[in-house]
Scaffold this motif. Structure first.
Motif, PDB file in Angstrom:
ATOM      1  N   LEU A   1      41.027  33.002  25.127  1.00 16.41           N
ATOM      2  CA  LEU A   1      41.456  31.838  25.701  1.00 16.41           C
ATOM      3  C   LEU A   1      41.055  30.604  24.766  1.00 16.41           C
ATOM      4  O   LEU A   1      41.153  29.653  25.529  1.00 16.41           O
TER       5      LEU A   1
ATOM      6  N   ASN B   1      44.557  26.180  28.050  1.00 17.31           N
ATOM      7  CA  ASN B   1      45.003  25.917  29.478  1.00 17.31           C
ATOM      8  C   ASN B   1      45.833  24.604  29.184  1.00 17.31           C
ATOM      9  O   ASN B   1      46.343  23.917  30.084  1.00 17.31           O
TER      10      ASN B   1
ATOM     11  N   LYS C   1      51.702  25.538  28.862  1.00 18.58           N
ATOM     12  CA  LYS C   1      51.966  25.126  30.073  1.00 18.58           C
ATOM     13  C   LYS C   1      53.415  25.091  30.494  1.00 18.58           C
ATOM     14  O   LYS C   1      53.744  25.408  31.661  1.00 18.58           O
TER      15      LYS C   1
ATOM     16  N   THR D   1      49.474  30.366  35.387  1.00 21.47           N
ATOM     17  CA  THR D   1      48.655  29.468  34.533  1.00 21.47           C
ATOM     18  C   THR D   1      48.942  29.615  32.959  1.00 21.47           C
ATOM     19  O   THR D   1      49.415  30.717  32.414  1.00 21.47           O
TER      20      THR D   1
ATOM     21  N   GLY E   1      38.884  28.623  27.109  1.00 27.32           N
ATOM     22  CA  GLY E   1      39.768  27.686  27.819  1.00 27.32           C
ATOM     23  C   GLY E   1      40.774  26.713  27.536  1.00 27.32           C
ATOM     24  O   GLY E   1      41.573  26.183  28.295  1.00 27.32           O
TER      25      GLY E   1
ATOM     26  N   ASN F   1      39.880  31.775  38.111  1.00 29.45           N
ATOM     27  CA  ASN F   1      40.054  31.826  36.891  1.00 29.45           C
ATOM     28  C   ASN F   1      40.540  33.463  36.670  1.00 29.45           C
ATOM     29  O   ASN F   1      41.097  33.918  35.962  1.00 29.45           O
TER      30      ASN F   1
ATOM     31  N   ASN G   1      43.448  34.584  37.852  1.00 30.41           N
ATOM     32  CA  ASN G   1      44.677  33.974  37.471  1.00 30.41           C
ATOM     33  C   ASN G   1      44.875  34.581  35.893  1.00 30.41           C
ATOM     34  O   ASN G   1      45.783  34.943  35.537  1.00 30.41           O
ATOM     35  N   ASN G   2      43.729  35.097  35.424  1.00 31.01           N
ATOM     36  CA  ASN G   2      43.797  35.816  34.234  1.00 31.01           C
ATOM     37  C   ASN G   2      44.303  37.091  34.386  1.00 31.01           C
ATOM     38  O   ASN G   2      44.936  37.520  33.444  1.00 31.01           O
TER      39      ASN G   2
ATOM     40  N   ALA H   1      46.679  29.748  30.590  1.00 34.45           N
ATOM     41  CA  ALA H   1      45.769  30.901  30.304  1.00 34.45           C
ATOM     42  C   ALA H   1      46.464  32.420  30.402  1.00 34.45           C
ATOM     43  O   ALA H   1      46.416  33.283  29.629  1.00 34.45           O
TER      44      ALA H   1
END
Ligand SMILES: NC(=O)c1ccc[n+]([C@@H]2O[C@H](COP(=O)([O-])OP(=O)(O)OC[C@H]3O[C@@H](n4cnc5c(N)ncnc54)[C@H](OP(=O)(O)O)[C@@H]3O)[C@@H](O)[C@H]2O)c1
Length: 271
Positions: A185, A191, A197, A206, A188, A231, A234-235, A208
């Protein structure tokens, strides 16, 4: 690309997840569904991984645990005792994957010594599989020549949308070797990427998750780290993201050879 490696394609990185907070973060990840957990002798998280697995109440057989032999433990005298100590610290009899964390700088320890010790650890039953980390093509080829092309099952290297490592990837594909993408990532940063996006919006996930889905579509295993439940979830959802061929081609254009982990002990990189 069909993924056939014994390494579960999505795993959990544990760098920085130390102490009680680290155990809690790993336990949260297990509750979300992560079963492949990546640690290392040098992270001080081997004990946290073992404790989180025990606290989960799930059987050991549910998990795929990777650890790595530190570059300070590569010598003939230190290698195997360091692996025994890792097993003791994690609290298990065998890891699923044991990696050489970094090749020995300037051959301070002869290559054959630590690669043969790695093979010996597997022979002793201390690990199911062996692999390497931070190995460029030249060292991978040396490893193949020494141990055979099927012995090593992964090279864990920095790969993310901004460092796609095309030379290394192409060589590994030709050898059938799966890469494990660390820092997938970019800490991060992915993101905030406008392209990721935009693609994420159309999939309802997301940026990510799109970055991870992209790396998995390229055939890599991925080991993002997080201490946040949101997170982590989401991951984890990246496994359900199916990118189109056009989206994959557009994400490929983000590559700019942006390497972040490049300590003095690094080998000569290919990309
Ligand atoms: N073999 C090697 O030499 C090597 C080197 C480096 C790393 N690794 C392995 O690779 C793992 C992953 O690398 P890494 O931890 O350096 O970097 P990373 O996974 O790319 O990024 C982790 C960082 O991103 C944040 N993050 C996670 N999910 C996010 C999301 N969905 N949205 C926004 N931010 C998010 C995390 O913060 P929060 O906690 O707030 O979510 C954390 O600070 C390591 O933990 C380690 O196991 C191996």
């Amino acid at each position: 690309m069909t993924y056939t490696s014994p390494i579960p394609q999505l795993g959990l990185g544990t760098f920085g997840r130390t102490g009680d907070a680290g155990i809690q973060a790993i336990l949260s990840a297990i509750e979300v569904g992560y079963r492949h957990i990546d640690t290392a002798q040098s992270y001080d998280t081997e004990g946290c991984v073992g404790e989180a697995i025990r606290r989960s109440g799930l059987p050991r057989s549910e998990f795929f645990v990777t650890t790595k032999v530190a570059d300070t433990n590569l010598s003939k005298v230190d290698f195997l005792p360091s692996v025994e100590k890792s097993l003791e610290t994690i609290g298990i009899d065998q890891v699923d994957l044991l990696l050489i964390h970094w090749p020995s700088q300037n051959d301070a320890v002869p290559f054959d010594d630590y690669m043969l010790a790695l093979a010996e650890a597997r022979q002793r039953g201390w690990t199911r599989h062996i692999g390497v980390s931070n190995f460029p093509i030249a060292l991978l080829d040396k490893a193949f020549a020494l141990l055979g092309e099927d012995a090593v099952i992964t090279d864990q290297v920095e790969i993310h949308p901004y460092l796609q490592a095309p030379r290394l990837v192409s060589h590994c594909r030709s050898k059938g070797l799966v890469l494990t993408a660390y820092q997938p990532l970019c800490k991060g940063a992915v993101n905030d990427d406008p392209l990721l996006k935009a693609i994420a919006k159309s999939h309802g996930v997301t940026a990510a998750a799109v970055a991870l889905a992209f790396l998995m579509a390229e055939g890599h295993a991925v080991i993002p780290a997080s201490s946040s439940i949101e997170n982590l979830k989401n991951n984890f959802a990246s496994q359900d993201v199916n990118l189109t061929a056009d989206e994959i081609s557009r994400i490929r254009t983000l590559d700019r050879s942006a390497r972040h982990i490049n300590p003095a002990k690094s080998p000569r990189w290919d990309d």
